[in-house]
Design a protein around this motif. Structure first.
Motif, PDB file in Angstrom:
ATOM      1  N   ARG A  26      -5.465   9.368  -4.365  1.00 20.48           N
ATOM      2  CA  ARG A  26      -5.554  10.727  -4.892  1.00 20.48           C
ATOM      3  C   ARG A  26      -4.184  11.339  -5.152  1.00 20.48           C
ATOM      4  O   ARG A  26      -4.093  12.454  -5.641  1.00 20.48           O
ATOM      5  CB  ARG A  26      -6.343  11.608  -3.916  1.00 20.48           C
ATOM      6  N   HIS A  27      -3.096  10.616  -4.794  1.00 24.42           N
ATOM      7  CA  HIS A  27      -1.756  11.173  -4.997  1.00 24.42           C
ATOM      8  C   HIS A  27      -1.496  11.381  -6.473  1.00 24.42           C
ATOM      9  O   HIS A  27      -1.976  10.610  -7.309  1.00 24.42           O
ATOM     10  CB  HIS A  27      -0.671  10.273  -4.376  1.00 24.42           C
ATOM     11  N   LYS A  28      -0.749  12.432  -6.798  1.00 26.61           N
ATOM     12  CA  LYS A  28      -0.465  12.706  -8.201  1.00 26.61           C
ATOM     13  C   LYS A  28       0.931  12.267  -8.569  1.00 26.61           C
ATOM     14  O   LYS A  28       1.367  12.373  -9.694  1.00 26.61           O
ATOM     15  CB  LYS A  28      -0.663  14.195  -8.488  1.00 26.61           C
ATOM     16  N   PHE A  44       0.835  -1.199   0.000  1.00 29.88           N
ATOM     17  CA  PHE A  44       0.000   0.000   0.000  1.00 29.88           C
ATOM     18  C   PHE A  44       0.876   1.257   0.000  1.00 29.88           C
ATOM     19  O   PHE A  44       1.951   1.273   0.595  1.00 29.88           O
ATOM     20  CB  PHE A  44      -0.917   0.019   1.228  1.00 29.88           C
ATOM     21  N   CYS A  45       0.389   2.295  -0.685  1.00 28.17           N
ATOM     22  CA  CYS A  45       1.139   3.546  -0.761  1.00 28.17           C
ATOM     23  C   CYS A  45       1.212   4.208   0.610  1.00 28.17           C
ATOM     24  O   CYS A  45       0.242   4.222   1.364  1.00 28.17           O
ATOM     25  CB  CYS A  45       0.459   4.482  -1.752  1.00 28.17           C
ATOM     26  N   LYS A  46       2.406   4.740   0.918  1.00 29.24           N
ATOM     27  CA  LYS A  46       2.601   5.373   2.219  1.00 29.24           C
ATOM     28  C   LYS A  46       2.850   6.868   2.091  1.00 29.24           C
ATOM     29  O   LYS A  46       3.386   7.495   3.006  1.00 29.24           O
ATOM     30  CB  LYS A  46       3.779   4.703   2.936  1.00 29.24           C
ATOM     31  N   CYS A  47       2.437   7.466   0.968  1.00 30.99           N
ATOM     32  CA  CYS A  47       2.635   8.906   0.833  1.00 30.99           C
ATOM     33  C   CYS A  47       1.690   9.642   1.781  1.00 30.99           C
ATOM     34  O   CYS A  47       0.706   9.076   2.260  1.00 30.99           O
ATOM     35  CB  CYS A  47       2.453   9.362  -0.620  1.00 30.99           C
ATOM     36  N   LYS A  48       2.010  10.907   2.043  1.00 33.47           N
ATOM     37  CA  LYS A  48       1.236  11.692   3.021  1.00 33.47           C
ATOM     38  C   LYS A  48      -0.235  11.810   2.592  1.00 33.47           C
ATOM     39  O   LYS A  48      -1.129  11.761   3.426  1.00 33.47           O
ATOM     40  CB  LYS A  48       1.881  13.081   3.151  1.00 33.47           C
ATOM     41  N   THR A  49      -0.461  11.963   1.282  1.00 36.25           N
ATOM     42  CA  THR A  49      -1.837  12.096   0.783  1.00 36.25           C
ATOM     43  C   THR A  49      -2.645  10.851   1.133  1.00 36.25           C
ATOM     44  O   THR A  49      -3.750  10.955   1.676  1.00 36.25           O
ATOM     45  CB  THR A  49      -1.831  12.307  -0.746  1.00 36.25           C
ATOM     46  N   CYS A  50      -2.106   9.693   0.821  1.00 37.02           N
ATOM     47  CA  CYS A  50      -2.832   8.439   1.085  1.00 37.02           C
ATOM     48  C   CYS A  50      -2.990   8.195   2.579  1.00 37.02           C
ATOM     49  O   CYS A  50      -4.052   7.744   3.030  1.00 37.02           O
ATOM     50  CB  CYS A  50      -2.123   7.272   0.414  1.00 37.02           C
ATOM     51  N   GLU A  51      -1.960   8.512   3.357  1.00 39.88           N
ATOM     52  CA  GLU A  51      -2.046   8.289   4.805  1.00 39.88           C
ATOM     53  C   GLU A  51      -3.130   9.186   5.413  1.00 39.88           C
ATOM     54  O   GLU A  51      -3.975   8.726   6.180  1.00 39.88           O
ATOM     55  CB  GLU A  51      -0.684   8.546   5.462  1.00 39.88           C
TER      56      GLU A  51
HETATM   57 ZN   LIG Z   1      -0.150   7.725  -2.161  1.00 44.10          ZN
END
Ligand SMILES: [Zn+2]
Length: 100
Positions: free
Chosen positions: A93-95, A32-39
């Motif tokens: 929603r991350h770009k 799973f993505c751990k970027c700030k947007t997804c978190e």
């Molecule tokens: Zn993400």
């Protein structure tokens, strides 16, 4: 900060932020993505599904935290988080490119 200074804290948010960060870095959600947007999307989705618990002092914050930190309560919160994790994973929603 002084112990008696007034604060405004949603204890549910505190707990959910901690659990999302913990689960996201665990073995089950490796892909799973751990970027700030997804978190933060996961935290927001979860919080919209749970009752908020606002307090205005460190004392009542500690009481509320203790009340919420029971196996039944954590299980209920985890259930909402896991649901939110899957929604965000499906519709990120991350770009940028996902990070792991
Ligand atoms: Zn993400």
């Amino acid at each position: 900060m002084n112990m008696s200074d007034p604060i405004l804290v949603n204890v549910t948010e505190e707990i959910v932020r901690g659990l999302v960060s913990f689960l996201l870095r665990g073995p089950e959600y490796q892909t799973f993505c751990k970027c700030k947007t997804c978190e933060l999307d996961t935290v927001a989705l979860t919080l919209n599904a749970l009752p908020s618990k606002y307090v205005t002092s460190m004392e009542t914050r500690d009481d509320a935290f203790r009340e919420m930190n029971t196996p039944e309560s954590i299980e209920r919160i985890n259930k909402e988080i896991i649901h939110a994790l899957h929604v965000v994973n499906k519709h990120p929603r991350h770009k940028i490119e996902p990070t792991s």
